[in-house]
Design a protein around this motif. Structure first.
Motif, PDB file in Angstrom:
ATOM      1  N   PHE A 119       1.806  12.338  -5.326  1.00 16.72           N
ATOM      2  CA  PHE A 119       2.169  13.243  -4.084  1.00 16.72           C
ATOM      3  C   PHE A 119       0.852  13.518  -3.208  1.00 16.72           C
ATOM      4  N   CYS A 120       1.102  13.535  -1.655  1.00 19.21           N
ATOM      5  CA  CYS A 120       0.191  13.747  -0.989  1.00 19.21           C
ATOM      6  C   CYS A 120       0.553  15.061  -0.003  1.00 19.21           C
ATOM      7  N   ASP A 121      -0.064  15.952   0.346  1.00 19.39           N
ATOM      8  CA  ASP A 121       0.097  17.074   1.491  1.00 19.39           C
ATOM      9  C   ASP A 121       0.636  16.584   2.767  1.00 19.39           C
ATOM     10  N   THR A 122      -0.066  15.560   3.109  1.00 21.01           N
ATOM     11  CA  THR A 122       0.591  15.187   4.340  1.00 21.01           C
ATOM     12  C   THR A 122       0.529  13.633   4.324  1.00 21.01           C
ATOM     13  N   VAL A 123       1.459  13.014   5.256  1.00 19.72           N
ATOM     14  CA  VAL A 123       1.648  11.760   5.278  1.00 19.72           C
ATOM     15  C   VAL A 123       0.691  10.875   6.275  1.00 19.72           C
ATOM     16  N   CYS A 124      -0.086   9.931   6.011  1.00 18.86           N
ATOM     17  CA  CYS A 124      -0.876   9.108   7.018  1.00 18.86           C
ATOM     18  C   CYS A 124       0.057   7.958   7.575  1.00 18.86           C
ATOM     19  N   PHE A 125       0.028   8.079   8.783  1.00 15.28           N
ATOM     20  CA  PHE A 125       1.265   7.121   9.264  1.00 15.28           C
ATOM     21  C   PHE A 125       1.036   5.623   8.763  1.00 15.28           C
ATOM     22  N   TYR A 126      -0.022   5.195   8.740  1.00 14.10           N
ATOM     23  CA  TYR A 126      -0.395   3.835   8.362  1.00 14.10           C
ATOM     24  C   TYR A 126       0.039   3.411   6.892  1.00 14.10           C
ATOM     25  N   CYS A 127       0.362   4.452   5.939  1.00 16.44           N
ATOM     26  CA  CYS A 127       0.204   4.327   4.524  1.00 16.44           C
ATOM     27  C   CYS A 127       1.317   3.234   4.068  1.00 16.44           C
ATOM     28  N   ALA A 128       0.803   2.605   3.311  1.00 11.85           N
ATOM     29  CA  ALA A 128       1.828   1.440   2.615  1.00 11.85           C
ATOM     30  C   ALA A 128       1.603   1.648   0.980  1.00 11.85           C
ATOM     31  N   CYS A 129       1.198   2.946   0.790  1.00 11.95           N
ATOM     32  CA  CYS A 129       0.909   3.160  -0.869  1.00 11.95           C
ATOM     33  C   CYS A 129       2.342   3.795  -1.427  1.00 11.95           C
ATOM     34  N   ASN A 130       2.589   3.950  -2.960  1.00 10.86           N
ATOM     35  CA  ASN A 130       3.503   4.648  -3.140  1.00 10.86           C
ATOM     36  C   ASN A 130       3.427   6.381  -3.346  1.00 10.86           C
ATOM     37  N   LYS A 131       4.004   6.716  -2.255  1.00  9.82           N
ATOM     38  CA  LYS A 131       3.538   8.276  -2.331  1.00  9.82           C
ATOM     39  C   LYS A 131       4.876   9.151  -1.869  1.00  9.82           C
ATOM     40  N   ILE A 132       4.816  10.438  -2.351  1.00  5.40           N
ATOM     41  CA  ILE A 132       5.663  11.317  -1.932  1.00  5.40           C
ATOM     42  C   ILE A 132       5.154  12.465  -1.038  1.00  5.40           C
ATOM     43  N   GLY A 175      -4.658   6.909  -9.756  1.00  2.00           N
ATOM     44  CA  GLY A 175      -4.285   6.521  -8.269  1.00  2.00           C
ATOM     45  C   GLY A 175      -3.249   7.074  -7.572  1.00  2.00           C
ATOM     46  N   GLY A 176      -3.087   6.818  -6.263  1.00  2.00           N
ATOM     47  CA  GLY A 176      -1.852   7.740  -5.932  1.00  2.00           C
ATOM     48  C   GLY A 176      -1.298   7.146  -4.725  1.00  2.00           C
ATOM     49  N   GLY A 177      -0.647   7.835  -3.588  1.00  2.00           N
ATOM     50  CA  GLY A 177      -0.735   9.221  -3.543  1.00  2.00           C
ATOM     51  C   GLY A 177      -2.193   9.750  -3.658  1.00  2.00           C
ATOM     52  N   THR A 178      -2.243  10.996  -4.022  1.00  2.00           N
ATOM     53  CA  THR A 178      -3.399  11.740  -3.925  1.00  2.00           C
ATOM     54  C   THR A 178      -3.612  12.421  -5.282  1.00  2.00           C
ATOM     55  N   PRO A 179      -4.432  11.814  -6.331  1.00  2.00           N
ATOM     56  CA  PRO A 179      -4.654  12.656  -7.687  1.00  2.00           C
ATOM     57  C   PRO A 179      -5.014  14.003  -7.156  1.00  2.00           C
ATOM     58  N   ILE A 219      -9.888   9.433  -4.193  1.00  2.00           N
ATOM     59  CA  ILE A 219     -10.092  10.810  -3.789  1.00  2.00           C
ATOM     60  C   ILE A 219      -9.754  10.933  -2.113  1.00  2.00           C
ATOM     61  N   ASP A 220      -9.005  11.720  -1.822  1.00  2.00           N
ATOM     62  CA  ASP A 220      -9.001  12.160  -0.367  1.00  2.00           C
ATOM     63  C   ASP A 220      -9.939  13.190  -0.026  1.00  2.00           C
ATOM     64  N   PRO A 221     -10.881  12.916   0.689  1.00  2.00           N
ATOM     65  CA  PRO A 221     -11.827  14.011   0.900  1.00  2.00           C
ATOM     66  C   PRO A 221     -11.243  15.408   1.298  1.00  2.00           C
ATOM     67  N   ARG A 222     -10.025  15.395   2.040  1.00  2.00           N
ATOM     68  CA  ARG A 222      -9.270  16.444   2.408  1.00  2.00           C
ATOM     69  C   ARG A 222      -8.931  17.415   1.170  1.00  2.00           C
ATOM     70  N   GLU A 223      -8.830  16.741   0.219  1.00  2.00           N
ATOM     71  CA  GLU A 223      -8.228  17.291  -0.923  1.00  2.00           C
ATOM     72  C   GLU A 223      -9.214  17.589  -2.094  1.00  2.00           C
ATOM     73  N   ASN A 245      -2.472  10.551  11.986  1.00  2.00           N
ATOM     74  CA  ASN A 245      -2.030  11.449  11.275  1.00  2.00           C
ATOM     75  C   ASN A 245      -3.158  11.915  10.127  1.00  2.00           C
ATOM     76  N   ARG A 246      -4.152  11.484  10.300  1.00  2.00           N
ATOM     77  CA  ARG A 246      -5.167  11.770   9.353  1.00  2.00           C
ATOM     78  C   ARG A 246      -6.507  12.434   9.791  1.00  2.00           C
ATOM     79  N   VAL A 247      -6.439  13.633  10.029  1.00  2.00           N
ATOM     80  CA  VAL A 247      -7.650  14.264  10.447  1.00  2.00           C
ATOM     81  C   VAL A 247      -8.564  14.776   9.677  1.00  2.00           C
TER      82      VAL A 247
HETATM   83  S1  SF4 Z   1      -3.344  10.637   1.522  1.00  2.00           S
HETATM   84 FE1  SF4 Z   1      -3.586   8.331   1.036  1.00  2.00          FE
HETATM   85  S2  SF4 Z   1      -1.745   7.784  -0.347  1.00  2.00           S
HETATM   86 FE2  SF4 Z   1      -1.369   9.764   1.006  1.00  2.00          FE
HETATM   87  S3  SF4 Z   1      -0.379   9.070   2.900  1.00  2.00           S
HETATM   88 FE3  SF4 Z   1      -2.714   8.964   3.069  1.00  2.00          FE
HETATM   89  S4  SF4 Z   1      -3.552   6.961   2.837  1.00  2.00           S
HETATM   90 FE4  SF4 Z   1      -1.517   7.348   1.671  1.00  2.00          FE
END
Ligand code: SF4
Ligand SMILES: C[S@@+](CC[C@H](N)C(=O)[O-])C[C@H]1O[C@@H](n2cnc3c(N)ncnc32)[C@H](O)[C@@H]1O
Length: 461
Positions: A62-75, A113-117, A150-154, A187-189
């Protein structure tokens, strides 16, 4: 081993074609559904004879918001209530997995790993680690490598404290770029203060290693703007840095369609950024480990590379070569004995398997002898930039020159261009070839040779 990487624009332009990152060989495109739950269980039983230590990978999608560049497996979701039902399935999976392995086998490596643990609450993370310890025997803090993305916003100082208390001793921080214009376009402020709070907390709490992820090739980046970010990161002196090339594949990754092609730096600018980055990091004393990764000279990865014990798997470079890897959670890939096995990729399918009491492994591959030999060659080249042919011959009972006649033929052009040096004993990847290590490994990939061309893989530039 001689260290160093050098940057040759002309060679990069000529040789850089898309190719696998070789976190596995064969790569995941070769997995098929003949490798199922039954095959997986048989493999685990066989692996117990080895008594090898274990490595656990947990995917928290899971991620709270999506970063537009992201190529990871996330919801991407704001609904935090999704976390608990997911964890409940993970606990069941842990129980099923633990039943397959001898309880004497110790876990030496664990990664979230994630997503955002840290989408999980502090209480949920504590519970997840408690349940893991109930099912598996974790090595002590001095031996075990316990890492989290870790995503420092989280996360804040309190989160970091909890993470250290429950056993983590390494972290990687997603930074990407400090420039507000770049951040808005993807979209990653994320303020510098948010990043520094987590970083300082990690130092205070005694994390052994902090790694920072940056991406080059994002919208509006220039050499000057990227160096500004890099200099800020160098100032805080992390043990490791990953400098990823932005892989823009909007056909494959939907959120990338929200990135305007016209805002992306031109290929020449990307090359200039890469060159300036390598120069800056080298000047600051960092060692190029390979495939986007840099580390301080006293870091375990650097030391392992010098000692010839470095290893690479799905979690990137590692010093724990000898583990069987158990993948837990949606999309996770495990590597047990001579196989790879992957869990269901959709949340619903993953839940359905677990709820029916089935392991969610749905595809994979059992490596044949040729796969094993080639995996060994590719791993050695990627980790050490050199390979001793006699040691491959002794290990696998082959004549290197005749077994790899095609691969060696492919290397001839690269030898003339100064990327590699090949004699009757050794293959050595020279400084100008090191950024192109994956292209060199492709010469030993039997699956690529059988295809007209690799599709959908990323490039250096
Ligand atoms: S927070 Fe991390 S995993 Fe989630 S969309 Fe952004 S880069 Fe991808
Ligand atoms: C799972 S994310 C890290 C954890 C957390 N979700 C975060 O973003 O901070 C892993 C890393 O992959 C990198 N990444 C993601 N998508 C990428 C892409 N398309 N190209 C290059 N690197 C990418 C980013 O640097 C990111 O930090």
């Amino acid at each position: 081993m001689e260290q160093g990487v050098s940057f040759d624009l002309d060679l990069i332009r000529r040789y850089d074609q898309s190719g696998p990152r070789y976190t596995s060989y064969p790569t995941a495109v070769e997995f098929d559904e003949a490798f199922d739950e039954t095959a997986y269980k048989a493999t685990c039983a066989r692996s117990n004879e080895s008594g090898r230590p274990l490595s656990l990978y947990f995917h928290i999608p899971f991620c709270d918001t999506v970063c537009f560049y992201c190529a990871c497996n996330k919801i991407a979701t704001k609904d935090r209530s999704l976390a608990q039902p997911y964890l409940d399935r993970v606990y069941k999976e842990l129980e099923m997995q633990a039943a397959l392995f001898d309880s004497s086998r110790q876990v030496e490596q664990l990664h979230w790993g994630g997503g955002t643990p840290t989408f999980l609450s502090n209480a949920q993370m504590t519970e997840l680690m408690d349940v893991t310890r109930r099912h598996f025997k974790l090595a002590g803090d001095d031996v075990g490598e316990y890492s989290i993305e870790i995503d420092p916003r989280e996360a804040d100082a309190e989160t970091v404290k909890v993470l250290r208390q429950i056993g983590f001793n390494r972290m990687s921080l997603g930074v990407q770029d400090f420039d507000p214009r770049v951040q808005e376009a993807v979209n990653r402020v994320q303020t510098e203060a948010q990043t520094m709070e987590v970083l300082n907390a990690a130092l205070d709490e005694g994390f052994r290693s902090v790694s920072i992820d940056l991406i080059y090739g994002l919208p509006f980046q220039s050499v000057d703007s990227f160096l500004k970010t890099l200099d800020r990161v160098i100032e805080v002196n992390p043990q490791r840095m990953s400098i990823f090339n932005y892989a823009h594949l909007p056909e494959r990754f939907k959120p990338q369609r929200r990135i305007n092609d016209a805002d992306l730096p031109a290929p020449q600018v990307k090359l200039d950024i890469l060159q300036a980055t390598i120069q800056r990091l080298t000047d600051a004393g960092y060692v190029y480990i390979g495939m986007d990764h840099f580390a301080r000279p006293d870091d375990e990865l650097t030391l392992a590379q010098q000692a010839g014990t470095l290893y690479r798997n799905f979690q990137g470079y590692s010093t724990h070569a000898d583990c069987d890897l158990i993948g837990i959670g949606v999309t996770s890939i495990g590597m047990i004995d001579n196989t790879y096995g992957q869990n269901r990729r959709g949340l619903d399918e993953y839940y359905a398997d677990i709820d029916a009491g089935r392991l969610p492994v749905f595809r994979g591959i059992a490596l044949n002898q040729d796969d094993l030999i080639r995996r060994d060659v590719i791993t050695r080249l990627i980790c050490h930039f050199q390979l001793d042919m006699r040691s491959i011959e002794a290990k696998w009972g082959i004549d290197f020159a005749s077994y790899f006649a095609d691969g060696l033929e492919t290397l001839k052009g690269m030898t003339e261009d100064g990327l590699v040096a090949v004699d009757s004993e050794q293959i050595r990847i020279l400084a100008p070839g090191r950024l192109l290590v994956r292209n060199i490994c492709m010469a030993f990939d039997a699956y690529l040779a059988a295809k007209t061309g690799p599709i959908g893989f990323s490039k250096v530039i």
